[in-house]
Design a protein around this motif. Structure first.
Motif, PDB file in Angstrom:
ATOM      1  N   LEU A 149       0.791  -1.232   0.000  1.00  0.00           N
ATOM      2  CA  LEU A 149       0.000   0.000   0.000  1.00  0.00           C
ATOM      3  C   LEU A 149       0.826   1.286   0.000  1.00  0.00           C
ATOM      4  CD1 LEU A 149      -2.890  -0.908   2.460  1.00  0.00           C
ATOM      5  CD2 LEU A 149      -2.889  -0.951  -0.044  1.00  0.00           C
ATOM      6  N   GLU A 150       2.010   1.238   0.587  1.00  0.00           N
ATOM      7  CA  GLU A 150       2.803   2.467   0.640  1.00  0.00           C
ATOM      8  C   GLU A 150       3.480   2.704  -0.704  1.00  0.00           C
ATOM      9  OE1 GLU A 150       5.313   2.139   4.097  1.00  0.00           O
ATOM     10  OE2 GLU A 150       3.763   3.052   5.330  1.00  0.00           O
ATOM     11  N   PRO A 151       3.686   3.905  -1.139  1.00  0.00           N
ATOM     12  CA  PRO A 151       3.508   5.184  -0.464  1.00  0.00           C
ATOM     13  C   PRO A 151       2.139   5.822  -0.657  1.00  0.00           C
ATOM     14  CG  PRO A 151       4.653   5.586  -2.498  1.00  0.00           C
ATOM     15  CD  PRO A 151       4.385   4.090  -2.417  1.00  0.00           C
ATOM     16  N   ALA A 152       1.233   5.199  -1.439  1.00  0.00           N
ATOM     17  CA  ALA A 152      -0.079   5.807  -1.677  1.00  0.00           C
ATOM     18  C   ALA A 152      -0.912   5.904  -0.407  1.00  0.00           C
ATOM     19  CB  ALA A 152      -0.842   5.017  -2.730  1.00  0.00           C
ATOM     20  N   TYR A 153      -0.651   5.014   0.550  1.00  0.00           N
ATOM     21  CA  TYR A 153      -1.371   4.996   1.821  1.00  0.00           C
ATOM     22  C   TYR A 153      -0.378   5.063   2.973  1.00  0.00           C
ATOM     23  CZ  TYR A 153      -5.643   3.520  -0.551  1.00  0.00           C
ATOM     24  OH  TYR A 153      -6.736   3.467  -1.364  1.00  0.00           O
ATOM     25  N   ARG A 194      -3.141   8.767   1.353  1.00  0.00           N
ATOM     26  CA  ARG A 194      -2.398  10.030   1.367  1.00  0.00           C
ATOM     27  C   ARG A 194      -2.959  10.982   0.311  1.00  0.00           C
ATOM     28  NH1 ARG A 194       2.394   9.535   4.304  1.00  0.00           N
ATOM     29  NH2 ARG A 194       3.102   7.397   4.597  1.00  0.00           N
ATOM     30  N   ASP A 195      -2.853  12.279   0.609  1.00  0.00           N
ATOM     31  CA  ASP A 195      -3.190  13.306  -0.376  1.00  0.00           C
ATOM     32  C   ASP A 195      -2.037  13.417  -1.374  1.00  0.00           C
ATOM     33  OD1 ASP A 195      -5.627  13.842   0.722  1.00  0.00           O
ATOM     34  OD2 ASP A 195      -4.982  15.608   1.843  1.00  0.00           O
ATOM     35  N   PRO A 196      -2.248  14.086  -2.510  1.00  0.00           N
ATOM     36  CA  PRO A 196      -1.174  14.204  -3.505  1.00  0.00           C
ATOM     37  C   PRO A 196       0.126  14.814  -2.963  1.00  0.00           C
ATOM     38  CG  PRO A 196      -3.253  14.825  -4.485  1.00  0.00           C
ATOM     39  CD  PRO A 196      -3.507  14.623  -3.020  1.00  0.00           C
ATOM     40  N   ASP A 197       0.033  15.635  -1.920  1.00  0.00           N
ATOM     41  CA  ASP A 197       1.246  16.235  -1.354  1.00  0.00           C
ATOM     42  C   ASP A 197       1.969  15.299  -0.387  1.00  0.00           C
ATOM     43  OD1 ASP A 197      -0.338  16.272   0.912  1.00  0.00           O
ATOM     44  OD2 ASP A 197      -0.243  18.440   1.196  1.00  0.00           O
ATOM     45  N   GLY A 198       1.445  14.087  -0.201  1.00  0.00           N
ATOM     46  CA  GLY A 198       2.082  13.110   0.670  1.00  0.00           C
ATOM     47  C   GLY A 198       1.566  13.092   2.093  1.00  0.00           C
ATOM     48  N   SER A 199       0.736  14.070   2.459  1.00  0.00           N
ATOM     49  CA  SER A 199       0.193  14.092   3.816  1.00  0.00           C
ATOM     50  C   SER A 199      -0.949  13.086   3.944  1.00  0.00           C
ATOM     51  CB  SER A 199      -0.305  15.495   4.168  1.00  0.00           C
ATOM     52  OG  SER A 199      -1.400  15.847   3.340  1.00  0.00           O
ATOM     53  N   ALA A 200      -1.217  12.663   5.169  1.00  0.00           N
ATOM     54  CA  ALA A 200      -2.301  11.719   5.441  1.00  0.00           C
ATOM     55  C   ALA A 200      -3.220  12.339   6.491  1.00  0.00           C
ATOM     56  CB  ALA A 200      -1.763  10.383   5.913  1.00  0.00           C
TER      57      ALA A 200
END
Length: 127
Positions: A67-71, A90-96
């Motif tokens: 799942l990472e890095p998308a989650y 995660r949002d497009p900027d990498g934040s969750a």
């Protein structure tokens, strides 16, 4: 994972896959990543986050890798010895960001929910 197959809304599928809630988005991601979707309990809280319960740490770590890095994925052992992988998209900027409503303030300024907990009014009532 059939031990979790109790209650309303829980579905049992082939290969000992047990699901509850909104599961199609994460099942698609796991399938595309090549993860073997069997012998697990998938709880989809919403389209963005949930929990996957498996019997071993190695399977939980494989879920994390798929799942990472998308989650954002957090692996932990449950009290009963099973392992859980909590996931949040995660949002497009990498934040969750937190996908749950944690604070509610009414139009009149009354705080009804703070840090995910109901705030009691003076006198013992709830908002």
């Amino acid at each position: 994972m059939r031990k979790y197959a109790t209650g309303y809304g829980v579905r049992v599928h082939a290969d000992d896959l047990v699901t509850f809630g909104e599961t199609q988005p994460i099942l698609s991601v796991l399938d595309v990543a090549g993860f073997e979707v069997k012998n697990l309990f998938l709880i989809g809280r919403n389209a963005h986050c949930g929990q996957i319960i498996v019997e071993s740490e190695s399977r939980a770590m494989n879920i994390q890798a798929a799942l990472e890095p998308a989650y954002k994925v957090t692996v932990k052992q449950r009290a009963n010895g099973d392992w859980a992988a909590d996931y949040s998209r995660r949002d497009p900027d990498g934040s969750a960001p937190n996908r749950f409503i944690t604070n509610v303030v009414l139009k009149d300024g009354t705080v009804a929910l703070k840090d995910g907990r109901v705030v009691r009014r003076e006198g013992g009532g709830t908002p």
